[in-house]
Scaffold this motif. Structure first.
Motif, short mmCIF file in Angstrom:
data_model
loop_
_atom_site.label_atom_id
_atom_site.label_comp_id
_atom_site.label_asym_id
_atom_site.label_seq_id
_atom_site.Cartn_x
_atom_site.Cartn_y
_atom_site.Cartn_z
N LEU A 50 -6.78 0.86 13.80
CA LEU A 50 -7.94 0.51 12.99
C LEU A 50 -7.95 1.28 11.66
N VAL A 51 -7.55 2.54 11.70
CA VAL A 51 -7.47 3.33 10.46
C VAL A 51 -6.44 2.69 9.53
N GLY A 52 -5.29 2.35 10.08
CA GLY A 52 -4.24 1.74 9.27
C GLY A 52 -4.66 0.41 8.68
N ARG B 108 -7.86 -3.52 -3.83
CA ARG B 108 -7.67 -2.89 -5.15
C ARG B 108 -6.43 -3.43 -5.87
N GLY B 109 -5.62 -4.22 -5.16
CA GLY B 109 -4.41 -4.76 -5.76
C GLY B 109 -3.34 -3.71 -6.01
N LEU B 110 -3.34 -2.66 -5.18
CA LEU B 110 -2.39 -1.57 -5.35
C LEU B 110 -1.18 -1.73 -4.42
N ALA C 255 -6.31 -2.83 4.08
CA ALA C 255 -7.27 -3.78 3.50
C ALA C 255 -7.85 -3.24 2.20
N ARG C 256 -8.18 -1.96 2.19
CA ARG C 256 -8.73 -1.35 0.98
C ARG C 256 -7.70 -1.37 -0.15
N ARG C 257 -6.44 -1.10 0.20
CA ARG C 257 -5.37 -1.10 -0.81
C ARG C 257 -5.19 -2.51 -1.37
#
Length: 97
Positions: free
Chosen positions: A4-6, A16-18, A11-13
């Protein structure tokens, strides 16, 4: 929980399009290690999690909240459902013997 952390970090990355390379440079963590974290193969320390959140430009509390929300959803989905016959007249679930 590691998974879940991964998933949350990935998802957050993506939001942000990173790239992994960009996050790696900002967080000063190897690209391979971040990849292992995102795939649920490694669990980040609290310091590393904070560095990744900072690299993603998101508050650590938001990342932890996302993980907690996903964990809650996972727990609800995987919790056994009570059957009518397993609940006594007093409303207490009877334990299986």
């Amino acid at each position: 929980m590691r998974q879940l952390v991964g998933e949350t970090l990935r998802a957050r990355r993506a939001e942000r399009g990173l790239t992994l390379r960009e996050v790696s440079g900002k967080a000063r963590v190897s690209l391979g290690y971040i990849s292992e974290i995102e795939r649920g193969q490694k669990e980040p320390s609290s310091e590393l999690l904070a560095a990744l959140a900072e690299a993603l430009e998101v508050p650590l509390s938001a990342v932890l909240r996302d993980v907690a929300d996903q964990m809650e959803l996972h727990e609800v989905v995987s919790a056994p459902l009570a059957t009518v016959s397993s609940i006594g007249a007093d409303g207490v679930r009877a334990s299986a013997a």
